[in-house]
Motif scaffolding. Structure first.
Motif, PDB file in Angstrom:
ATOM      1  N   TYR A  86       0.836  -1.198   0.000  1.00 30.32           N
ATOM      2  CA  TYR A  86       0.000   0.000   0.000  1.00 30.32           C
ATOM      3  C   TYR A  86       0.875   1.254   0.000  1.00 30.32           C
ATOM      4  O   TYR A  86       0.635   2.198  -0.769  1.00 30.32           O
ATOM      5  CB  TYR A  86      -0.910  -0.024   1.222  1.00 30.32           C
ATOM      6  N   GLN A  89       2.597   1.883  -3.246  1.00 29.18           N
ATOM      7  CA  GLN A  89       1.671   2.117  -4.352  1.00 29.18           C
ATOM      8  C   GLN A  89       1.826   1.040  -5.423  1.00 29.18           C
ATOM      9  O   GLN A  89       1.865   1.307  -6.624  1.00 29.18           O
ATOM     10  CB  GLN A  89       1.833   3.521  -4.945  1.00 29.18           C
ATOM     11  N   LYS A 124      -7.195  -0.315  -1.404  1.00 28.89           N
ATOM     12  CA  LYS A 124      -7.964   0.787  -1.976  1.00 28.89           C
ATOM     13  C   LYS A 124      -9.450   0.456  -2.071  1.00 28.89           C
ATOM     14  O   LYS A 124     -10.297   1.350  -2.021  1.00 28.89           O
ATOM     15  CB  LYS A 124      -7.438   1.112  -3.373  1.00 28.89           C
ATOM     16  N   PRO A 149      -4.313   5.397 -10.755  1.00 26.07           N
ATOM     17  CA  PRO A 149      -3.470   6.210  -9.856  1.00 26.07           C
ATOM     18  C   PRO A 149      -4.274   6.876  -8.753  1.00 26.07           C
ATOM     19  O   PRO A 149      -5.395   7.331  -9.024  1.00 26.07           O
ATOM     20  CB  PRO A 149      -2.873   7.256 -10.806  1.00 26.07           C
ATOM     21  N   PRO A 150      -3.718   6.954  -7.546  1.00 29.86           N
ATOM     22  CA  PRO A 150      -2.494   6.283  -7.127  1.00 29.86           C
ATOM     23  C   PRO A 150      -2.725   4.790  -6.985  1.00 29.86           C
ATOM     24  O   PRO A 150      -3.692   4.354  -6.350  1.00 29.86           O
ATOM     25  CB  PRO A 150      -2.184   6.923  -5.763  1.00 29.86           C
ATOM     26  N   ARG A 151      -1.878   3.990  -7.593  1.00 28.49           N
ATOM     27  CA  ARG A 151      -2.047   2.543  -7.601  1.00 28.49           C
ATOM     28  C   ARG A 151      -1.904   1.948  -6.201  1.00 28.49           C
ATOM     29  O   ARG A 151      -1.343   2.572  -5.306  1.00 28.49           O
ATOM     30  CB  ARG A 151      -1.034   1.909  -8.547  1.00 28.49           C
ATOM     31  N   GLY A 152      -2.412   0.735  -6.057  1.00 25.82           N
ATOM     32  CA  GLY A 152      -2.317   0.075  -4.756  1.00 25.82           C
ATOM     33  C   GLY A 152      -3.080  -1.230  -4.748  1.00 25.82           C
ATOM     34  O   GLY A 152      -3.710  -1.615  -5.736  1.00 25.82           O
ATOM     35  N   ARG A 209       7.918   5.513 -10.841  1.00 26.49           N
ATOM     36  CA  ARG A 209       6.683   4.823 -11.228  1.00 26.49           C
ATOM     37  C   ARG A 209       6.120   5.375 -12.533  1.00 26.49           C
ATOM     38  O   ARG A 209       5.581   4.629 -13.350  1.00 26.49           O
ATOM     39  CB  ARG A 209       5.639   4.954 -10.120  1.00 26.49           C
ATOM     40  N   ASN A 297      -0.656  11.097  -6.020  1.00 31.61           N
ATOM     41  CA  ASN A 297      -1.334  10.679  -4.794  1.00 31.61           C
ATOM     42  C   ASN A 297      -1.977  11.882  -4.120  1.00 31.61           C
ATOM     43  O   ASN A 297      -1.299  12.722  -3.529  1.00 31.61           O
ATOM     44  CB  ASN A 297      -0.342  10.006  -3.846  1.00 31.61           C
TER      45      ASN A 297
END
Length: 518
Positions: A86, A89, A124, A149-152, A209, A297
């Protein structure tokens, strides 16, 4: 009609999640009935190992990885590295089994109570589908949210009897998330940068990223801007041998203000600039310094204590800033001072890292989890090529070793070197088994100082001279490695260190070097 399993596997295939990292229990087994030949299953000997391998794999490929865990117990084991994913990301779709729907009212053995709530807040999105027929849609949504985005990470709990139910075909939707930064705000930022006299950049993991290393170098060179690395950044975002590279910000309020005091403009890219590890006071940024922050983010933007934030993709933002014409003439900032080379009379962590830097291919990938040696690494092991450094953004232990295994799976043509503390290695030592099972030529370098050195540093910070329960001189990593099927060598001085490192770096098999340091 096809089954939920058949439709779900097709969903996974279409989005590219054909490598499954897992440690299954009884409630997960129906997922693997007639497992397709074009899928790969990667077994981890403990669930935190599974999460760490998937994290490394997802970061290495740039795509969400699929994780399969066992109800509450397995998810619980994995939570430490789920927290790290997390914070990193990292896009992951985590699935976990659930007992059959018909017996859930009776709190059956090995079921998950409130399954979708358990992994929060470190995912998320989370759900247990209301019907078996909803599982394919839930998996697709989990993938979309993980990649947005933001990835997780995301999470889906799936009852054991869902997989064999009949299911209508499912058509994937195309979603193009908008993440372009605000053009008016970018123009204001560009004007502020152009009129500054002494600009500096602070680069975080988001630069890596978003794949914008080269563009950040070009922007820094155009403006003669000093470039610092954000506190605790988990990726490499600027060549550390570049004349404009200034160093690494410390995760402390006063230290950040002191380091940035010479500048009248600071542009923070791809991550939080004011990340603190110890309590402090006073200003958050120098009094006369204008600060702008750009990253994908929105949470980082919300809690930033100072500056103007632009939420968006770093690549889009830097390309826009590069498109602005003209720049004021500035004197280049002073280059970073480098420490004198060590002669090896003392076998220290700094000397080990100095020799590793000299002997490794600079394009090889460093996956690091040696917290007490981070300062020595900054001084002695420069990262000079993009996408060649990864560490934990959470500070939690047990990520580095399995992440190196996952990274080697994602990028099989590149050498992966795991730089680990002895305490860190023991959090995830079972990951050695996966490296052997899949024939991955990872070089595991264990810096052995026989104790949790980072805690001793912090003990001094709190005025404590002695700490209890932090020493483990009995560990023998060569024997531990051999028990997992690796060959290993021990280094105790300069000569044996060079021989061991050269052997490991050249090997086509997984190897381990135990470097015993003062």
């Amino acid at each position: 009609m096809p089954t939920v399993r058949e439709i779900s596997l097709e969903v996974m295939r279409e989005v590219g999640m054909t490598t499954v990292f897992g440690n299954p229990g009884s409630t997960e087994l129906p997922m693997f009935r007639d497992f397709p030949a074009d899928f790969r299953y990667v077994m981890g000997l403990q669930e935190s190992i599974v999460l760490g391998m998937a994290d490394g794999y997802a970061q290495g490929t740039g795509r969400a990885a699929l994780v399969n865990l066992h109800s509450s117990a397995g998810v619980g084991h994995a939570l430490g590295n789920l927290f790290t994913a997390y914070k990193n990301q990292t896009p992951l779709v985590v699935t976990a089994g659930q007992q059959a729907r018909s017996i859930l009212p009776y709190e059956p053995f090995l079921f998950a109570e409130r399954a979708s709530e358990f992994p929060r807040p470190f995912v998320k999105w989370s759900c247990e589908p209301a019907r078996a027929e909803d599982v394919p849609a839930a998996l697709h949504r989990a993938w979309l949210v993980a990649m947005e985005p933001p990835r997780g990470p995301t999470f889906v709990s799936i009852p054991i009897d869902d997989w064999d139910r009949e299911c209508e075909p499912f058509v994937l939707r195309k979603v193009h998330p908008a993440r372009a930064p605000d053009s008016i705000a970018l123009a204001e930022c560009a004007n502020a940068l152009a009129r500054s006299d002494r600009p500096a950049f602070v680069v975080g993991a988001g630069v890596a990223r978003d794949g914008v290393w080269d563009e950040v170098v070009a922007l820094a060179e155009r403006h003669n801007a000093a470039v610092w690395v954000a506190p605790m950044s988990a990726r490499c975002s600027f060549p550390e041998n570049h004349p404009l590279f200034a160093g690494f910000l410390t995760a402390a309020r006063e230290a950040i203000v002191s380091a940035l005091a010479p500048y009248d403009f600071v542009l923070a890219l791809g991550g939080p600039m004011n990340l603190y590890h110890v309590e402090g006071g006073g200003l958050h940024v120098p009094e006369s310094c204008e600060v702008w922050l750009i990253g994908d983010n929105h949470v980082h933007a919300a809690w930033a204590p100072a500056g103007t934030a632009i939420v968006g993709n770093c690549r889009d933002a830097i390309v826009s800033l590069l498109a602005e014409g003209g720049v004021a003439q500035r004197t280049a900032p002073m280059s970073r001072l480098h420490p004198e080379p060590l002669d090896g009379a003392v076998m220290s962590d700094a000397f080990v890292l100095q020799r590793l830097a000299a002997l490794r291919d600079p394009h090889s990938i460093i996956v690091e989890e040696a917290p007490s040696s981070r300062g020595a690494m900054h001084d002695r092991l420069p990262i000079v090529h993009k996408d060649t450094f990864y560490t934990t953004a959470s500070g939690g232990l047990g990520h580095g070793l399995p992440a190196a295994v996952g990274m080697a799976m994602a990028r099989p043509e590149e050498k992966v070197v795991a730089v680990l503390g002895d305490g860190s290695a023991m959090y995830a030592i079972q990951g050695l088994h996966a490296a052997v099972q899949h024939g991955l030529p990872v070089s595991f370098i264990i810096i052995k100082n026989n104790r949790y050195e980072a805690l001793h540093h912090f003990g001094h910070h709190f005025g404590m001279q002695e700490l209890v329960g932090t020493k483990f001189p009995e560990l023998d990593f060569c024997k531990i490695a051999e028990g997992h099927g690796l060959t290993a060598r021990r280094a105790v001085d300069a000569a044996s260190l060079d021989a061991a490192l050269s052997w490991s770096l050249a090997s086509k098999d997984p190897t381990l070097v135990e470097a015993i340091v003062a």
